[in-house]
Design a protein around this motif. Structure first.
Motif, PDB file in Angstrom:
ATOM      1  N   SER A  92      -4.441  -2.019  -3.548  1.00 44.59           N
ATOM      2  CA  SER A  92      -4.158   0.252  -3.645  1.00 44.59           C
ATOM      3  C   SER A  92      -3.745   0.314  -2.337  1.00 44.59           C
ATOM      4  CB  SER A  92      -5.106   0.958  -4.690  1.00 44.59           C
ATOM      5  OG  SER A  92      -4.679   2.477  -4.578  1.00 44.59           O
ATOM      6  N   ASN A  93      -5.070  -0.063  -1.973  1.00 45.96           N
ATOM      7  CA  ASN A  93      -5.279   0.179  -0.395  1.00 45.96           C
ATOM      8  C   ASN A  93      -4.452   0.134   0.518  1.00 45.96           C
ATOM      9  OD1 ASN A  93      -7.296   2.514  -0.956  1.00 45.96           O
ATOM     10  ND2 ASN A  93      -9.186   1.244  -0.456  1.00 45.96           N
ATOM     11  N   PHE A  94      -4.048  -1.586   0.578  1.00 51.42           N
ATOM     12  CA  PHE A  94      -3.535  -2.132   1.203  1.00 51.42           C
ATOM     13  C   PHE A  94      -2.048  -1.382   1.128  1.00 51.42           C
ATOM     14  CE2 PHE A  94      -0.118  -5.406   0.945  1.00 51.42           C
ATOM     15  CZ  PHE A  94      -0.399  -5.689   2.313  1.00 51.42           C
ATOM     16  N   LEU A  95      -1.257  -0.753  -0.115  1.00 47.50           N
ATOM     17  CA  LEU A  95      -0.530  -0.946  -0.301  1.00 47.50           C
ATOM     18  C   LEU A  95       0.138   0.577   0.684  1.00 47.50           C
ATOM     19  CD1 LEU A  95       0.512  -1.503  -4.203  1.00 47.50           C
ATOM     20  CD2 LEU A  95       1.546  -2.114  -1.635  1.00 47.50           C
ATOM     21  N   ARG A  96      -0.807   1.661   0.089  1.00 49.57           N
ATOM     22  CA  ARG A  96      -1.061   2.639   1.270  1.00 49.57           C
ATOM     23  C   ARG A  96      -1.597   2.861   2.410  1.00 49.57           C
ATOM     24  NH1 ARG A  96      -3.581   8.337   1.143  1.00 49.57           N
ATOM     25  NH2 ARG A  96      -2.224  10.315   0.679  1.00 49.57           N
ATOM     26  N   THR A  97      -1.477   1.921   2.521  1.00 53.56           N
ATOM     27  CA  THR A  97      -2.314   1.516   4.117  1.00 53.56           C
ATOM     28  C   THR A  97      -1.286   1.299   5.047  1.00 53.56           C
ATOM     29  OG1 THR A  97      -4.651   1.262   4.048  1.00 53.56           O
ATOM     30  CG2 THR A  97      -3.401   0.590   5.874  1.00 53.56           C
ATOM     31  N   ALA A  98       0.264   0.082   3.711  1.00 51.58           N
ATOM     32  CA  ALA A  98       1.030  -0.159   4.984  1.00 51.58           C
ATOM     33  C   ALA A  98       2.237   1.147   5.112  1.00 51.58           C
ATOM     34  CB  ALA A  98       1.802  -1.359   3.920  1.00 51.58           C
ATOM     35  N   LYS A  99       2.780   2.162   3.892  1.00 51.65           N
ATOM     36  CA  LYS A  99       3.278   2.450   3.516  1.00 51.65           C
ATOM     37  C   LYS A  99       2.793   3.764   5.050  1.00 51.65           C
ATOM     38  CE  LYS A  99       6.332   4.840   2.138  1.00 51.65           C
ATOM     39  NZ  LYS A  99       8.103   4.680   1.930  1.00 51.65           N
ATOM     40  N   THR A 100       1.781   3.892   4.675  1.00 53.90           N
ATOM     41  CA  THR A 100       0.936   4.928   6.287  1.00 53.90           C
ATOM     42  C   THR A 100       2.259   4.165   7.581  1.00 53.90           C
ATOM     43  OG1 THR A 100      -0.484   5.980   4.730  1.00 53.90           O
ATOM     44  CG2 THR A 100      -0.742   6.677   7.252  1.00 53.90           C
ATOM     45  N   ALA A 101       1.570   3.367   7.563  1.00 51.56           N
ATOM     46  CA  ALA A 101       1.889   2.648   9.369  1.00 51.56           C
ATOM     47  C   ALA A 101       3.163   2.378   9.116  1.00 51.56           C
ATOM     48  CB  ALA A 101       1.250   1.034   8.580  1.00 51.56           C
ATOM     49  N   ILE A 102       4.320   2.017   8.152  1.00 48.12           N
ATOM     50  CA  ILE A 102       6.075   2.154   8.232  1.00 48.12           C
ATOM     51  C   ILE A 102       6.847   3.312   8.587  1.00 48.12           C
ATOM     52  CG2 ILE A 102       7.840   2.151   7.132  1.00 48.12           C
ATOM     53  CD1 ILE A 102       6.126  -0.854   5.934  1.00 48.12           C
ATOM     54  N   ASP A 103       5.590   4.746   8.078  1.00 48.84           N
ATOM     55  CA  ASP A 103       6.438   5.471   7.501  1.00 48.84           C
ATOM     56  C   ASP A 103       6.095   6.594   9.420  1.00 48.84           C
ATOM     57  OD1 ASP A 103       8.190   4.942   5.533  1.00 48.84           O
ATOM     58  OD2 ASP A 103       6.849   6.681   4.420  1.00 48.84           O
ATOM     59  N   GLY A 104       4.092   6.460   9.231  1.00 48.47           N
ATOM     60  CA  GLY A 104       4.051   6.884  10.309  1.00 48.47           C
ATOM     61  C   GLY A 104       3.017   8.336  10.045  1.00 48.47           C
ATOM     62  N   GLU A 105       3.283   8.025   8.300  1.00 45.62           N
ATOM     63  CA  GLU A 105       2.984  10.131   8.082  1.00 45.62           C
ATOM     64  C   GLU A 105       2.282   8.795   6.473  1.00 45.62           C
ATOM     65  OE1 GLU A 105       4.480  13.043   7.941  1.00 45.62           O
ATOM     66  OE2 GLU A 105       6.303  12.255   7.017  1.00 45.62           O
ATOM     67  N   ALA A 106       1.338   9.176   5.958  1.00 48.00           N
ATOM     68  CA  ALA A 106       0.788   8.915   4.965  1.00 48.00           C
ATOM     69  C   ALA A 106       1.844   9.700   3.569  1.00 48.00           C
ATOM     70  CB  ALA A 106      -1.273   9.210   4.339  1.00 48.00           C
ATOM     71  N   PRO A 107       1.690   8.638   2.683  1.00 42.95           N
ATOM     72  CA  PRO A 107       2.610   9.861   1.332  1.00 42.95           C
ATOM     73  C   PRO A 107       2.001  10.823   1.029  1.00 42.95           C
ATOM     74  CG  PRO A 107       1.656   7.317   1.030  1.00 42.95           C
ATOM     75  CD  PRO A 107       1.471   8.313   2.723  1.00 42.95           C
ATOM     76  N   PRO A 108       2.459  11.754   0.847  1.00 43.63           N
ATOM     77  CA  PRO A 108       1.196  12.827  -0.482  1.00 43.63           C
ATOM     78  C   PRO A 108       0.705  11.737  -1.670  1.00 43.63           C
ATOM     79  CG  PRO A 108       3.948  13.267   0.042  1.00 43.63           C
ATOM     80  CD  PRO A 108       3.710  12.271   0.384  1.00 43.63           C
ATOM     81  N   LEU A 109      -0.457  12.060  -1.834  1.00 43.84           N
ATOM     82  CA  LEU A 109      -1.185  11.769  -2.551  1.00 43.84           C
ATOM     83  C   LEU A 109      -0.584  11.039  -4.368  1.00 43.84           C
ATOM     84  CD1 LEU A 109      -3.649   9.753  -2.596  1.00 43.84           C
ATOM     85  CD2 LEU A 109      -5.155  11.546  -3.126  1.00 43.84           C
ATOM     86  N   ARG A 110      -0.516  12.695  -4.907  1.00 44.96           N
ATOM     87  CA  ARG A 110       0.422  12.702  -6.336  1.00 44.96           C
ATOM     88  C   ARG A 110       1.661  11.981  -6.708  1.00 44.96           C
ATOM     89  NH1 ARG A 110       0.069  18.587  -8.947  1.00 44.96           N
ATOM     90  NH2 ARG A 110      -2.205  18.230  -8.215  1.00 44.96           N
ATOM     91  N   THR A 111       2.800  12.221  -5.351  1.00 46.12           N
ATOM     92  CA  THR A 111       3.892  11.244  -5.690  1.00 46.12           C
ATOM     93  C   THR A 111       3.575   9.939  -5.734  1.00 46.12           C
ATOM     94  OG1 THR A 111       4.403  13.211  -4.803  1.00 46.12           O
ATOM     95  CG2 THR A 111       6.138  10.821  -4.642  1.00 46.12           C
ATOM     96  N   TRP A 112       2.477   9.562  -4.404  1.00 43.83           N
ATOM     97  CA  TRP A 112       2.817   8.422  -3.920  1.00 43.83           C
ATOM     98  C   TRP A 112       2.222   7.138  -5.934  1.00 43.83           C
ATOM     99  CZ3 TRP A 112       3.832   4.038  -1.454  1.00 43.83           C
ATOM    100  CH2 TRP A 112       3.115   3.045  -1.325  1.00 43.83           C
ATOM    101  N   VAL A 113       0.957   8.123  -5.847  1.00 44.51           N
ATOM    102  CA  VAL A 113       0.329   7.640  -7.222  1.00 44.51           C
ATOM    103  C   VAL A 113       0.768   7.474  -8.422  1.00 44.51           C
ATOM    104  CG1 VAL A 113      -2.023   7.512  -8.966  1.00 44.51           C
ATOM    105  CG2 VAL A 113      -2.240   7.964  -6.721  1.00 44.51           C
ATOM    106  N   LYS A 114       1.965   8.045  -8.306  1.00 46.01           N
ATOM    107  CA  LYS A 114       3.050   8.142  -9.364  1.00 46.01           C
ATOM    108  C   LYS A 114       4.031   7.354  -9.247  1.00 46.01           C
ATOM    109  CE  LYS A 114       6.652  10.838 -11.557  1.00 46.01           C
ATOM    110  NZ  LYS A 114       7.401  12.580 -11.913  1.00 46.01           N
ATOM    111  N   ASP A 115       4.221   7.050  -8.660  1.00 43.86           N
ATOM    112  CA  ASP A 115       5.309   5.911  -7.652  1.00 43.86           C
ATOM    113  C   ASP A 115       5.226   4.886  -8.001  1.00 43.86           C
ATOM    114  OD1 ASP A 115       7.625   7.757  -6.682  1.00 43.86           O
ATOM    115  OD2 ASP A 115       6.470   7.639  -4.835  1.00 43.86           O
ATOM    116  N   VAL A 116       3.233   4.460  -7.761  1.00 41.65           N
ATOM    117  CA  VAL A 116       2.875   2.635  -7.919  1.00 41.65           C
ATOM    118  C   VAL A 116       2.647   2.927  -8.952  1.00 41.65           C
ATOM    119  CG1 VAL A 116       0.775   1.746  -7.195  1.00 41.65           C
ATOM    120  CG2 VAL A 116       1.640   2.971  -5.215  1.00 41.65           C
TER     121      VAL A 116
END
Length: 253
Positions: free
Chosen positions: A102-126
């Motif tokens: 969980s932490n790895f995926l969100r950290t990677a997404k944040t690093a690539i996009d330059g900003e953290a994904p909205p938490l509620r949307t991200w959890v749903k997508d994962v």
């Protein structure tokens, strides 16, 4: 529309006896939405191509370019290549004890996009992606690849591909070690990510069985560090029937 263009690529690998040339002048162009199968016998340079594009320090590019939309990514660091849109699903994914999926995926997404994904949307997508890949919800709390089976590791690689949405995905023998059911699930994930994001896919494989599920637009046969033949899906069918013997030196002796 993006383009990944490999021009006259020569690559050597460090060994105990010094640098050993592996790739000997590879030319290949991959565009958004295309699926290219890279096939060939063991030692032909397929995995070396993937490592060189991704930036593995053991693989030294001695000549040539790899252009992503006209920019030479060989001049970029590994993380810069990832942010530019290059993704590598490794043949042997490494274990990262102490870091949850969980932490790895969100950290990677944040690093690539330059900003953290909205938490509620991200959890749903994962959760949705994990469900489609038939992964237990508890999987997200496990340490990255630690104690994973071969099939779990490969599903995790495709989970990353779906969530990170790269421009180009290089899949290095993603089918190795998978049983029939896991192969089908992983293949469905590749197709889903490809169709959803329009990513170009470079699918490296020894065998044609995954190509029954992931249909290539182009097939490239690697022999001795070069592209020996290129064609469409029919070339993979010919390889299934004839193997690689006709490309090898003994076949022409």
């Amino acid at each position: 529309m993006s383009t990944l263009e490999i021009r006259n690529l020569h690559v050597s690998v460090e060994t105990n006896d010094g640098p050993k040339p592996i790739l000997r002048g590879v030319d290949l162009t991959l565009r958004s939405g295309e699926i290219h199968a890279i096939m060939g016998p063991n030692g032909s340079g397929k995995s070396t191509l993937s490592y060189a594009i991704a930036g593995h320090p053991k693989y030294q590019v001695t000549e040539g370019e790899v252009l992503l939309d006209g920019e030479n990514i060989l001049e970029m660091s590994v993380d810069e290549r990832a942010r530019a849109g290059v993704f590598l699903a490794m043949q042997y994914p490494v274990e990262v004890p102490g870091v949850t999926v969980s932490n790895f995926l969100r950290t990677a997404k944040t690093a690539i996009d330059g900003e953290a994904p909205p938490l509620r949307t991200w959890v749903k997508d994962v959760k949705a992606a994990m469900t489609q890949l038939r992964m237990d919800p508890e999987f997200a709390q496990r340490d990255v690849n630690h104690g994973f089976s071969g099939g779990e590791k490969k599903r995790h690689e495709i989970l990353q591909m779906e969530l990170l949405a790269p421009k180009f995905a290089i899949l290095d023998e993603t089918d190795s070690g998978l049983d029939v059911d896991a192969l089908r699930v992983v293949s469905e994930g590749i197709n889903r990510a490809h169709e959803t994001t329009g990513a170009g896919v470079m699918l490296i494989t020894h065998y044609t069985r995954i190509l029954n599920y992931v249909k290539p637009d182009f097939v490239h046969v690697f022999v001795d560090g070069r592209v020996a033949e290129e064609g469409g899906p029919e070339l993979a069918e010919r390889l299934e029937n004839e193997g690689y013997d006709r490309f090898l030196p003994a076949a022409s002796a």
